[in-house]
Design a protein around this motif. Structure first.
Motif, PDB file in Angstrom:
ATOM      1  N   GLY A 197       0.759  -1.185  -0.393  1.00  0.00           N
ATOM      2  CA  GLY A 197      -0.423   0.224  -0.062  1.00  0.00           C
ATOM      3  C   GLY A 197       1.226   1.149  -0.607  1.00  0.00           C
ATOM      4  N   SER A 224      -5.571   2.658   7.828  1.00  0.00           N
ATOM      5  CA  SER A 224      -4.435   3.236   7.002  1.00  0.00           C
ATOM      6  C   SER A 224      -4.376   1.960   5.405  1.00  0.00           C
ATOM      7  CB  SER A 224      -2.878   3.266   7.278  1.00  0.00           C
ATOM      8  OG  SER A 224      -2.289   2.396   7.184  1.00  0.00           O
ATOM      9  N   SER A 225      -3.675   3.105   4.332  1.00  0.00           N
ATOM     10  CA  SER A 225      -3.748   2.724   3.226  1.00  0.00           C
ATOM     11  C   SER A 225      -2.348   1.184   3.405  1.00  0.00           C
ATOM     12  CB  SER A 225      -3.409   3.209   1.984  1.00  0.00           C
ATOM     13  OG  SER A 225      -2.011   4.267   2.558  1.00  0.00           O
TER      14      SER A 225
END
Length: 255
Positions: free
Chosen positions: A86, A157-158
């Motif tokens: 990510g 989060s990513s």
């Protein structure tokens, strides 16, 4: 150089060929003229059939055992690494610096710096629209344990931290999650753990074990789930869609 996958494919084709030839032989026997004495030929054929299948069965067991042994050795090496997914690929930014910054800010590792990572690079070939995962190894193995224990801080989060599984285990892991649900399947030190509908927990290592476990609990593999008999094509698709399925034997540094 021939690979284990090539050997398994050759063995599969040999079994299909022998099976077809035996079927044709049986057809010819049935079409023989009445009254012909074929008892000796029939006896020889039966003995040949038993012998061939015993040899092929032994070969299949040996290949399976070799595959398991190779997987254990490879996973022992991969346990030292983690994957960070990510993370967008930004031109001009060095992978170690980006990785250290994320681990420092998101997981609270204040002492983390690029020099803390003895291996850190992107995996695979760059492609538009898909950020490659980052493979990294910490100089201090205890830090690896801290990162794994605190990875839950990345929720929302990513970013995602995962183990660097072998292709065999990555395929089994992905399939197990599709059969039993994402929250019921996780990895720890390269081992795939499954929480079953009855509350019990099982540890699996291969796609065959996952398929058997699914059938035991009424969870069938659908058409979109990788087939046990098509591991070669599964590995190719897994490499394109899941970070942990990328080859590990040749770790080429890419930034």
């Amino acid at each position: 150089m021939i690979t284990l996958a090539d050997i398994m494919e050759n063995q599969r084709m040999a079994m299909m060929s022998i099976n077809q030839r035996m079927t044709n032989f049986e057809v010819h026997l049935k079409e023989s003229q009445p009254g012909a004495d074929l008892s000796g030929l029939h006896k020889d054929f039966s003995a040949f059939k038993v012998h061939v299948w015993s040899v092929l069965s032994a070969l299949q067991l040996q290949i399976a055992e070799l595959s398991r042994s190779t997987d254990v050795i490879e996973m022992r090496h991969r346990k030292k690494f983690l994957l960070l997914g990510g993370v967008p690929e930004t031109p001009g930014k060095q992978t170690p610096e980006v990785t250290a910054t994320i681990l420092q800010s998101k997981l609270g590792l204040t002492d983390m710096s690029p020099s803390s990572l003895i291996v850190c690079h992107r995996l695979g070939v760059a492609s538009e629209g898909r950020a490659r995962p980052i493979l990294f190894r910490c100089a201090d193995n205890t830090v690896r344990g801290v990162i794994w224990k605190t990875k839950t801080k990345l929720k929302g989060s990513s970013y995602v931290v995962s183990e660097f599984l072998t292709r065999q285990r990555q395929s089994a892991f992905s399939t197990a999650r599709r059969l039993f649900g994402v929250t019921n399947v996780w990895t720890m030190d390269g081992n795939i753990n499954v929480k079953l509908p009855d509350g019990k927990r099982r540890r699996v290592f291969s796609l065959e074990e996952v398929a058997a476990l699914g059938e035991e609990h009424g969870r069938q593999l659908d058409q979109d789930t990788p087939s046990v008999s098509t591991t070669k094509s599964n590995n190719a698709s897994a490499q394109a869609s899941t970070p942990a399925s990328t080859r590990s034997r040749r770790i080429v540094k890419k930034k």
